[in-house]
Design a protein around this motif. Structure first.
Motif, mmCIF file in Angstrom:
data_model
loop_
_atom_site.group_PDB
_atom_site.id
_atom_site.type_symbol
_atom_site.label_atom_id
_atom_site.label_comp_id
_atom_site.label_asym_id
_atom_site.label_seq_id
_atom_site.Cartn_x
_atom_site.Cartn_y
_atom_site.Cartn_z
ATOM 1 N N SER A 198 -46.909 29.493 22.421
ATOM 2 C CA SER A 198 -48.079 28.680 22.071
ATOM 3 C C SER A 198 -48.705 28.081 23.336
ATOM 4 C CB SER A 198 -47.641 27.552 21.132
ATOM 5 O OG SER A 198 -48.501 26.443 21.260
ATOM 6 N N LYS A 199 -50.018 28.280 23.465
ATOM 7 C CA LYS A 199 -50.759 27.692 24.584
ATOM 8 C C LYS A 199 -50.675 26.171 24.537
ATOM 9 C CE LYS A 199 -54.948 26.760 23.808
ATOM 10 N NZ LYS A 199 -56.394 26.715 23.517
ATOM 11 N N SER A 200 -50.885 25.612 23.340
ATOM 12 C CA SER A 200 -50.929 24.144 23.214
ATOM 13 C C SER A 200 -49.578 23.525 23.559
ATOM 14 C CB SER A 200 -51.319 23.759 21.785
ATOM 15 O OG SER A 200 -52.630 24.213 21.519
ATOM 16 N N ILE A 201 -48.502 24.156 23.104
ATOM 17 C CA ILE A 201 -47.165 23.616 23.404
ATOM 18 C C ILE A 201 -46.826 23.867 24.876
ATOM 19 C CG2 ILE A 201 -44.700 23.774 22.853
ATOM 20 C CD1 ILE A 201 -45.491 24.478 19.977
ATOM 21 N N ASN B 126 -48.749 24.168 27.668
ATOM 22 C CA ASN B 126 -49.376 23.308 28.682
ATOM 23 C C ASN B 126 -48.991 21.842 28.538
ATOM 24 O OD1 ASN B 126 -50.430 25.169 30.370
ATOM 25 N ND2 ASN B 126 -52.552 25.004 29.678
ATOM 26 N N ARG B 127 -48.770 21.389 27.306
ATOM 27 C CA ARG B 127 -48.289 20.009 27.138
ATOM 28 C C ARG B 127 -46.884 19.875 27.726
ATOM 29 N NH1 ARG B 127 -51.800 20.740 23.081
ATOM 30 N NH2 ARG B 127 -52.731 19.033 21.880
ATOM 31 N N THR B 128 -46.031 20.853 27.418
ATOM 32 C CA THR B 128 -44.645 20.777 27.887
ATOM 33 C C THR B 128 -44.590 20.786 29.414
ATOM 34 O OG1 THR B 128 -43.876 21.851 25.885
ATOM 35 C CG2 THR B 128 -42.382 21.914 27.757
ATOM 36 N N VAL C 238 -65.694 14.959 19.197
ATOM 37 C CA VAL C 238 -66.156 16.089 20.025
ATOM 38 C C VAL C 238 -64.988 17.028 20.333
ATOM 39 C CG1 VAL C 238 -67.151 16.744 22.265
ATOM 40 C CG2 VAL C 238 -68.061 14.771 21.013
ATOM 41 N N SER C 239 -63.880 16.454 20.775
ATOM 42 C CA SER C 239 -62.662 17.224 21.017
ATOM 43 C C SER C 239 -61.466 16.296 20.880
ATOM 44 C CB SER C 239 -62.678 17.825 22.421
ATOM 45 O OG SER C 239 -61.407 18.367 22.727
ATOM 46 N N SER C 240 -60.442 16.750 20.187
ATOM 47 C CA SER C 240 -59.214 15.942 20.073
ATOM 48 C C SER C 240 -58.467 15.900 21.401
ATOM 49 C CB SER C 240 -58.308 16.514 18.989
ATOM 50 O OG SER C 240 -57.752 17.752 19.415
ATOM 51 N N GLN C 241 -58.824 16.794 22.318
ATOM 52 C CA GLN C 241 -58.115 16.845 23.604
ATOM 53 C C GLN C 241 -58.332 15.579 24.434
ATOM 54 O OE1 GLN C 241 -59.300 20.538 25.456
ATOM 55 N NE2 GLN C 241 -58.167 21.786 23.983
ATOM 56 N N PHE C 242 -59.411 14.834 24.165
ATOM 57 C CA PHE C 242 -59.623 13.570 24.887
ATOM 58 C C PHE C 242 -58.536 12.562 24.483
ATOM 59 C CE2 PHE C 242 -64.403 14.715 24.502
ATOM 60 C CZ PHE C 242 -64.249 15.687 25.484
ATOM 61 N N ILE D 203 -61.421 14.853 15.010
ATOM 62 C CA ILE D 203 -61.368 16.273 14.607
ATOM 63 C C ILE D 203 -60.036 16.882 15.041
ATOM 64 C CG2 ILE D 203 -63.882 16.532 14.724
ATOM 65 C CD1 ILE D 203 -63.366 18.221 17.346
ATOM 66 N N SER D 204 -59.774 18.057 14.541
ATOM 67 C CA SER D 204 -58.611 18.866 14.982
ATOM 68 C C SER D 204 -57.310 18.061 14.970
ATOM 69 C CB SER D 204 -58.871 19.414 16.393
ATOM 70 O OG SER D 204 -60.070 20.151 16.445
ATOM 71 N N LYS D 205 -57.088 17.293 13.901
ATOM 72 C CA LYS D 205 -55.953 16.344 13.863
ATOM 73 C C LYS D 205 -54.580 16.981 14.129
ATOM 74 C CE LYS D 205 -58.159 12.966 10.787
ATOM 75 N NZ LYS D 205 -59.342 13.692 10.268
ATOM 76 N N PRO E 246 -59.573 24.896 13.793
ATOM 77 C CA PRO E 246 -60.816 25.494 14.309
ATOM 78 C C PRO E 246 -60.603 26.846 14.996
ATOM 79 C CG PRO E 246 -60.100 23.655 15.694
ATOM 80 C CD PRO E 246 -59.251 23.620 14.458
ATOM 81 N N ASP E 247 -59.473 27.059 15.654
ATOM 82 C CA ASP E 247 -59.279 28.316 16.386
ATOM 83 C C ASP E 247 -59.003 29.472 15.419
ATOM 84 O OD1 ASP E 247 -59.561 26.677 18.546
ATOM 85 O OD2 ASP E 247 -57.543 26.973 19.348
ATOM 86 N N ALA E 248 -58.055 29.263 14.519
ATOM 87 C CA ALA E 248 -57.700 30.331 13.568
ATOM 88 C C ALA E 248 -58.841 30.596 12.591
ATOM 89 C CB ALA E 248 -56.421 29.958 12.819
ATOM 90 N N VAL F 243 -68.784 23.906 21.424
ATOM 91 C CA VAL F 243 -68.460 23.450 22.794
ATOM 92 C C VAL F 243 -67.144 24.047 23.290
ATOM 93 C CG1 VAL F 243 -69.839 21.346 22.725
ATOM 94 C CG2 VAL F 243 -67.480 21.278 21.873
ATOM 95 N N LYS F 244 -66.819 25.234 22.787
ATOM 96 C CA LYS F 244 -65.563 25.842 23.239
ATOM 97 C C LYS F 244 -65.879 26.942 24.264
ATOM 98 C CE LYS F 244 -62.962 23.646 19.918
ATOM 99 N NZ LYS F 244 -61.924 23.514 18.972
ATOM 100 N N GLU F 245 -65.110 28.030 24.291
ATOM 101 C CA GLU F 245 -65.273 29.035 25.342
ATOM 102 C C GLU F 245 -66.700 29.567 25.423
ATOM 103 O OE1 GLU F 245 -62.678 28.239 23.856
ATOM 104 O OE2 GLU F 245 -60.841 29.058 24.720
HETATM 105 O O1 LIG Z 1 -55.093 20.258 22.074
HETATM 106 C C1 LIG Z 1 -55.062 21.493 21.988
HETATM 107 O O2 LIG Z 1 -54.071 22.165 22.366
HETATM 108 C C2 LIG Z 1 -56.231 22.186 21.423
HETATM 109 C C3 LIG Z 1 -57.129 21.504 20.626
HETATM 110 C C4 LIG Z 1 -58.275 22.160 19.968
HETATM 111 O O3 LIG Z 1 -59.449 21.726 20.621
HETATM 112 P P1 LIG Z 1 -60.436 20.563 20.032
HETATM 113 O O4 LIG Z 1 -59.672 19.341 19.854
HETATM 114 O O5 LIG Z 1 -61.470 20.466 21.110
HETATM 115 O O6 LIG Z 1 -60.970 21.101 18.729
HETATM 116 C C5 LIG Z 1 -58.190 23.680 20.026
HETATM 117 O O7 LIG Z 1 -59.420 24.256 19.694
HETATM 118 C C6 LIG Z 1 -57.758 24.155 21.393
HETATM 119 O O8 LIG Z 1 -57.673 25.567 21.450
HETATM 120 C C7 LIG Z 1 -56.386 23.629 21.727
#
Ligand SMILES: O=C(O)C1=C[C@@H](OP(=O)(O)O)[C@@H](O)[C@H](O)C1
Ligand SMILES: C=C(OP(=O)(O)O)C(=O)O
Length: 443
Positions: free
Chosen positions: A28-31, A33-35, A174-178, A204-206, A321-323, A348-350
């Protein structure tokens, strides 16, 4: 970038009569890079199993190396990170972030809080992806982040500030990544006082916040949650290595194979994610089930099988949102009009994914309505042969490979995917994995 895999400028996908098989998912990309970041900030050494090997993780690994964090890859499946215990040894660096949101957002917060002289930049599209809400939230508590290009967007210059964080506030719509970025850096700010982060607007993207909280917990930091509006980190909590961590398979990457099974016969099984996953994108399988596919779940695998023609779906996909992009293409094989709602973040993604998806689905003959935050797809009687543009968006390349699947809607047409190398962002071997489940003859 650094990936070995070479792709030509386009690939022609042969018509696929049937799909069947087992796919071992990349990490998993999300796991991953966080790890990596948490391991770098932790006290002690972390062994990471099954880290994703792709452009996005390469960007994070490269940044950590440039920042003086020691790590090594000991075999194909194992990395070791030597934590720098809340510091970063190198105080001046120029960091290339590619187009990795999971790298630039959390690193911006960590670097701004720790302090130094850093520049962060990426590919052209990265400089069009918003980061202003995060920068504002950080600068409001004393960090020194400046825009060196357009206000609100990377590139960024970070200098040493004087942090006085007690209550912070960040937009969540806008993005949960903030929020993820602030949460991961909160223990570095909560020295004497608790730090509370308030979310403005509907988050978003909870499920991605759940991944963040889960991994922070594994590294010894707990967050007090007041619904989805408020998050508090008590002082005196430092990241400590859990010893070792296994990265789950990527649930977003799973979506292509599960959709293939649901459209093209199956069974197709993905290994690496299952019932016990911490990734929200496993709920993609629920959507396929609602469309009529048969889904079976184990602890660490999911399997999809067709049950005849799929039914259209009309639902809110803010949580995945990705799937959800995969469903927009699966909709080509469903009876009726499918509508995916509450997906404004696609813009606002890729790439602007709502616009790109509408354009490419129309090439295949679909009737598409594109709204500010939704898309409706009505399949054509027969899917037309087409050349699909991918907009340097890995998910455009991966989800449109599904349009090579045959069925009542499609009879042996050519399907060309332009610039397939963009899959390297999260899944460099995607087309090999897809080919491994293809059957071009019925038997
Ligand atoms: O935190 C993450 O790992 C991600 C959060 C999502 O983004 P948004 O929060 O901008 O929707 C997702 O689309 C992205 O691929 C990965
Ligand atoms: C939106 C995505 O990536 P990022 O982590 O760069 O936001 C994605 O992978 O679909």
């Amino acid at each position: 970038m650094t990936q070995q895999k070479q792709y030509p400028h386009y690939i022609d996908l042969k018509p696929v009569l049937h799909v069947e098989g087992v796919v071992r998912l990349p990490g998993s990309k999300s796991i991953s890079n966080r790890t990596l970041l948490l391991a770098a900030l932790a006290e002690g050494t972390t062994t990471i199993h099954d880290l994703l090997a792709s452009d996005d993780t390469q960007v994070m690994l490269g940044a950590l190396r440039a920042l003086g964090v020691k790590w090594e890859q000991v075999d194909e499946r194992t990395h070791i990170v030597h934590g720098a215990a809340g510091t970063l040894p190198v105080h001046e660096a120029d960091l290339f972030m590619g187009n990795a949101g999971t790298a630039i957002r959390p690193l911006t917060a960590a670097l701004a809080v720790i302090g130094g002289d850093y520049t962060l930049h990426g590919v052209a599209r990265m400089h069009e992806r918003p980061i202003g809400d995060l920068v504002e939230a950080l600068n409001a508590v004393g960090t020194q982040i400046e825009y060196t290009g357009v206000e609100g967007f990377p590139p960024l210059r970070i200098r040493r500030g004087h942090i006085h964080a007690q209550t912070m506030s960040v937009r969540g719509d806008v993005s949960s990544q903030f929020l993820t970025a602030l949460l991961m850096s909160a223990p570095l700010m909560a020295k004497a006082n608790p730090v509370t982060i308030k979310v403005e607007g509907e988050l978003i993207s909870k499920p991605y916040i759940e991944i963040t909280l889960n991994l922070m917990r594994r590294f010894g930091v707990t967050v007090k949650q007041g619904g989805w509006e408020s998050f508090t980190v008590e002082p005196g909590q430092n990241y400590v290595t859990p010893g070792s961590i296994n990265v789950e398979g990527d649930a977003s990457s799973a979506s292509y194979f599960l959709a293939a099974g649901a459209i093209g016969g199956g069974p197709v099984r993905v290994e690496g994610v299952g019932r016990d996953s911490i990734q929200g994108d496993v709920r993609f399988a629920d959507a396929l089930e609602a469309m009529g596919a048969t889904i079976t779940r184990g602890n660490n695998w999911i399997e999809a099988k067709s049950n005849g023609v799929l039914k259209a779906i009309d639902a809110d996909f803010n949580h995945i949102p990705d799937a959800a992009m995969t469903l927009a293409v699966a909709a080509l094989y469903a009876e009726g009009t499918s509508t995916l709602r509450n997906i404004a973040s696609w813009r606002v993604k890729e790439t602007d994914r709502l616009a790109a998806m509408a354009t490419e689905l129309r090439k295949l003959g679909a009737r598409v309505e594109e709204g500010p935050d939704y898309i409706s797809v009505t399949p054509p009687a027969e899917i037309q042969p087409a050349t699909i543009d991918t907009y340097d968006d890995h998910r455009m390349a991966m989800c449109f490979s599904l349009a090579s699947l045959d069925g009542a809607a499609r009879r042996g047409n050519r399907m060309r995917i332009n610039e397939p190398a963009c899959v390297a962002k999260t899944f460099p071997d995607y087309f090999d994995a897809f080919a491994s489940i293809e059957r071009t003859e019925l038997f």
